[in-house]
Design a protein around this motif. Structure first.
Motif, short mmCIF file in Angstrom:
data_model
loop_
_atom_site.label_atom_id
_atom_site.label_comp_id
_atom_site.label_asym_id
_atom_site.label_seq_id
_atom_site.Cartn_x
_atom_site.Cartn_y
_atom_site.Cartn_z
N GLY A 213 100.21 95.72 105.24
CA GLY A 213 100.60 94.33 104.74
C GLY A 213 100.63 94.25 103.30
O GLY A 213 101.45 93.87 102.54
N ARG A 214 99.82 95.20 102.83
CA ARG A 214 99.42 95.71 101.19
C ARG A 214 101.05 96.18 100.65
O ARG A 214 101.71 95.64 99.78
N ARG A 215 101.39 97.11 101.22
CA ARG A 215 102.70 97.83 101.06
C ARG A 215 103.92 96.87 100.97
O ARG A 215 104.74 96.84 100.22
N ALA A 216 104.09 95.96 102.13
CA ALA A 216 105.16 94.88 102.31
C ALA A 216 105.00 94.24 101.25
O ALA A 216 106.08 93.62 100.41
N GLY A 217 103.98 93.32 100.70
CA GLY A 217 103.68 92.54 99.58
C GLY A 217 103.91 93.44 98.23
O GLY A 217 104.85 92.69 97.49
N GLU A 218 103.69 94.61 98.16
CA GLU A 218 104.12 95.35 96.99
C GLU A 218 105.43 95.39 96.75
O GLU A 218 106.28 95.49 95.85
N ARG A 219 106.27 95.91 97.85
CA ARG A 219 107.74 96.19 98.02
C ARG A 219 108.22 94.97 97.62
O ARG A 219 109.34 94.84 96.82
N VAL A 220 107.89 93.81 98.28
CA VAL A 220 108.84 92.49 98.05
C VAL A 220 108.72 92.23 96.49
O VAL A 220 109.67 91.31 95.77
N VAL A 221 107.54 92.04 96.02
CA VAL A 221 107.07 91.74 94.68
C VAL A 221 107.99 92.50 93.57
O VAL A 221 108.56 91.75 92.68
N LYS A 222 108.38 93.83 93.97
CA LYS A 222 109.24 94.41 93.19
C LYS A 222 110.58 94.09 93.04
O LYS A 222 111.25 94.50 91.96
N ARG A 223 110.91 93.39 94.08
CA ARG A 223 112.33 92.90 94.17
C ARG A 223 112.70 91.61 93.47
O ARG A 223 113.98 91.32 93.36
N ILE A 224 111.71 90.86 92.87
CA ILE A 224 112.16 89.57 92.14
C ILE A 224 112.92 89.95 91.03
O ILE A 224 112.86 90.86 90.12
N ASN A 225 113.70 88.71 90.77
CA ASN A 225 114.76 88.81 89.50
C ASN A 225 115.64 90.10 89.63
O ASN A 225 115.74 90.82 88.58
N PRO A 226 116.39 90.32 90.56
CA PRO A 226 117.51 91.39 90.47
C PRO A 226 118.69 91.25 89.56
O PRO A 226 118.82 89.96 89.42
N ARG A 227 119.08 92.17 89.16
CA ARG A 227 120.28 92.12 88.45
C ARG A 227 121.61 92.70 89.07
O ARG A 227 121.30 93.52 89.99
N ASN A 398 117.20 107.03 82.69
CA ASN A 398 116.37 108.16 82.25
C ASN A 398 115.26 108.69 82.91
O ASN A 398 114.36 109.21 82.47
N GLY A 399 115.81 108.80 84.39
CA GLY A 399 114.92 109.44 85.27
C GLY A 399 113.93 108.71 85.92
O GLY A 399 112.80 109.23 86.54
N GLU A 400 113.99 107.37 85.60
CA GLU A 400 112.94 106.59 86.12
C GLU A 400 113.31 105.08 86.73
O GLU A 400 114.41 104.75 86.43
N LEU A 401 112.70 104.60 87.57
CA LEU A 401 113.05 103.42 88.48
C LEU A 401 112.73 102.40 87.27
O LEU A 401 111.71 102.43 86.71
N THR A 402 113.75 101.37 87.09
CA THR A 402 113.40 100.49 86.32
C THR A 402 113.45 98.97 86.57
O THR A 402 112.66 98.36 87.57
N PHE A 403 114.57 98.41 86.84
CA PHE A 403 114.88 97.03 87.16
C PHE A 403 115.50 96.94 88.51
O PHE A 403 116.14 97.80 89.12
N PRO A 404 115.14 95.95 89.62
CA PRO A 404 115.65 95.65 90.60
C PRO A 404 117.24 95.32 90.77
O PRO A 404 117.66 94.58 89.58
N VAL A 405 117.96 95.85 91.57
CA VAL A 405 119.29 95.51 91.80
C VAL A 405 119.79 94.95 93.08
O VAL A 405 119.26 95.31 93.97
N SER A 406 120.53 93.99 93.03
CA SER A 406 121.07 93.48 94.34
C SER A 406 122.73 93.08 94.02
O SER A 406 123.38 93.01 93.02
#
Length: 448
Positions: A213-227, A398-406
Motif C-alpha cells: 500500500g505504501r509503495r502504491a501511494g508513493e507511486r501515484v503521488v509522484k505522478r501528480i501534475n504531469p507535463r 542531466n541523468g536524474e528523474l525530474t518531472f512526471p510526463v503523460s
C-alpha cells in the motif's frame, strides 16, 4: 485440504476415459483435467465490496483416428462412456489434420521432479479481508492520496492431471497468493491513478500488505501534475521493470513456434541470426524449484529443460509443442500448454538476463531521456514489428528523474529496439516473465 490436492481419483477417471475411447474406435487419446481452487476478497474505502470462492475440475478428452482429431470437454459427473463415444463420433467426421498427434512416446516424461510448487497454508476469508484493508489503509495514509480504486487479496491453487493412451500418467498442483491495491491522487481533471501488487507461490513470502500500500501511494503521488514534452527523434527511453516484463512478452510472442508456423512473426526467418544486441540472452526454464511458472511436465507429458532461447543475441530456439514442431519439421521442446481442448506452445519461467550496471547508473548514462512507468494501448504489429504505444513516466534530465510526463507516444520497430537494448542488473525473478530495467536508444517520442 488433502482431499482437494489428491488427484488419484481424477487420474483414474482420465485413464478410464482413454480406455473407453480406444474401445469406441480411437487409435490414440489423451485426457486432461484442469484443476482450479480460488478465493478472493475485494475492499474499497474500508468496506468489503466482494467475496468470491470457486472450484472446478474441467475434463477434456482428445481422440485421434488416423489423421483426424476431435476434442470434447465436460464437468465432473459426466458419463464416461457417452463422452468417449461422442468424441470418437466427432473425430470420424472431422477434416484431416496432418500435424495433430500425441507426443512421441520416447519424449514422454517417465519421472519428474518435485518442484515444491504447492503451499498448503490455509488462508481464511478473514485473513484475506485484513490483508486487503491493510494495503488500502497504508496507501490512503500517504500524503497526497485522495481516493481508492480498491484493494484485494486472493489465495488459490491450480494444476493439471494428464493421462495418455501411450503410457503417460501424472499430475501436479501449484498454489498462488496475491495482494494488490490501486489508489488515486489529485483532484478533478488532475487525478492520477497507480497501483502495486505482489504474487507468490508461498504465502509466507508475500510482501507485507502495508508495504504494498505504501509503495502504491508513493507511486501515484509522484505522478501528480504531469507535463507533455516536445516531439523528438533519437530519444533514449528507459523501461521500468513493470513495463519491461511486458516488452519481453513481445519477444516471447515473436519466437513462439505457432506464430512462426502461421507466418505471423517478424522473426520467422531469423533462426540462427542475431536478433538482440551481442551479449544479451533470454532463457526459459520450466524446472526451477518454486519457480512462478514452473511445471514438471507440459500439457502433453513432456518434461522441458532450461533453454537459452536467444544466446549472445543469436536466436537459438522456438517455443514448440508437438504439433507445432511437426509443422515446422522439428521436435517438441516441452513447451506445450493446454488451453481448453487444444495444445499450443508457450514459455515457462522466461527471463531477459540482466546486465552489469545498476538502474541508477543506467539512468545517469542517458543524460536526457524518458523513463516509462506505464504503457497504454496495443499498437504492436507482430507481423512487421511496428511499435507505437502511449506512455507515461518521468523525464530524465542531466541523468536524474525530474518531472512526471503523460500524453506522449513512443514509436519504433521491434527489430531495431531489440538491437538497441541495454539491460541493468535489477532483475526480479518472482514473476513468470522476468526482466530488469533496460534502456532502448533511438526511439521517436510524439509529444506536444
Amino acid at each position: 485440504m488433502s482431499s482437494e490436492i489428491d488427484s488419484s481419483t481424477l487420474l483414474s477417471r482420465a485413464s478410464q476415459l482413454i480406455d473407453l475411447a480406444r474401445k469406441a474406435g480411437a487409435d490414440a487419446a489423451d485426457a486432461v483435467v484442469v484443476r482450479s481452487r480460488s478465493q478472493s476478497v475485494s475492499v474499497r474505502l474500508g468496506k468489503v465490496e466482494g467475496t468470491e470462492s470457486s472450484e472446478s475440475d474441467d475434463f477434456s478428452l482428445r481422440v485421434f483416428i488416423g489423421k483426424r482429431v476431435a476434442s470434447v470437454s465436460a464437468n465432473p459427473g459426466f458419463d464416461l462412456k457417452a463422452l468417449a463415444e461422442r468424441a470418437v463420433a466427432m473425430a470420424k467426421v472431422s477434416p484431416e489434420d496432418p500435424f495433430a498427434c500425441l507426443a512421441d512416446e520416447a519424449s514422454l516424461s517417465r519421472s519428474y521432479p518435485d518442484l515444491q510448487l504447492l503451499d498448503t497454508t490455509e488462508v481464511s476469508s478473514e485473513m484475506l479481508r485484513e490483508a486487503a484493508l491493510a494495503a488500502e489503509t497504508a496507501a490512503l495514509a500517504v500524503k497526497g492520496v485522495t481516493n481508492s480504486s480498491g484493494a484485494g487479496a486472493s489465495a488459490g491453487m491450480g494444476g493439471l492431471v494428464l493421462a495418455t493412451s501411450h503410457g503417460f500418467a501424472g499430475s501436479y498442483m501449484a498454489s498462488r497468493f496475491g495482494h494488490s491495491v490501486s489508489v488515486i491522487a489529485g483532484e478533478g481533471t488532475g487525478m492520477e491513478r497507480d497501483y502495486d501488487f505482489d504474487s507468490r507461490l508461498y504465502y509466507a513470502e508475500l510482501d507485507d500488505p502495508a508495504e504494498i500500500g505504501r509503495r502504491a501511494g508513493e507511486r501515484v503521488v509522484k505522478r501528480i501534475n504531469p507535463r507533455q514534452v516536445p516531439t523528438g527523434k533519437d530519444v533514449t527511453v528507459i523501461f521500468d521493470p513493470r513495463v519491461a516484463r511486458g516488452f519481453v512478452g513481445h519477444i516471447a510472442g515473436a519466437i513462439n513456434g505457432a506464430a512462426v508456423a502461421r507466418k505471423s512473426s517478424f522473426l520467422r526467418d531469423r533462426m540462427g541470426q542475431q536478433v538482440l544486441k551481442s551479449g544479451l540472452s533470454i532463457s526459459d526454464d520450466p524446472l526451477i524449484v518454486r519457480g512462478p511458472a514452473s511445471r514438471p511436465f507440459d500439457g502433453e507429458g513432456v518434461s522441458g529443460e532450461r533453454l537459452v532461447m536467444i544466446e549472445d543475441g543469436v536466436l537459438k530456439h522456438w517455443f514448440l509443442s508437438t504439433s507445432t514442431a511437426r509443422e515446422l519439421g522439428l521436435e517438441t521442446n516441452g513447451r506445450g500448454v493446454r488451453g481448453g481442448t487444444s495444445v499450443s506452445p508457450s514459455s515457462s519461467n522466461l527471463a531477459l538476463e540482466p546486465g552489469d550496471i545498476s538502474p541508477e547508473e543506467l539512468i545517469r548514462s542517458v543524460g536526457n531521456g524518458f523513463y516509462i512507468t506505464e504503457l497504454i494501448g496495443h499498437g504492436v504489429n507482430m507481423i512487421t514489428g511496428e511499435y507505437s504505444r502511449g506512455a507515461t513516466g518521468f523525464w530524465i534530465e542531466n541523468g536524474e528523474l525530474t518531472f512526471p510526463v503523460s500524453e506522449v507516444t513512443i514509436a519504433s520497430n521491434l527489430k531495431e529496439m531489440f538491437m538497441r537494448l541495454t539491460p541493468a542488473n535489477d532483475i526480479d525473478r518472482k514473476f513468470g516473465v522476468a526482466a530488469p530495467t533496460f534502456a532502448i536508444e533511438g526511439m521517436t517520442l510524439a509529444g506536444r
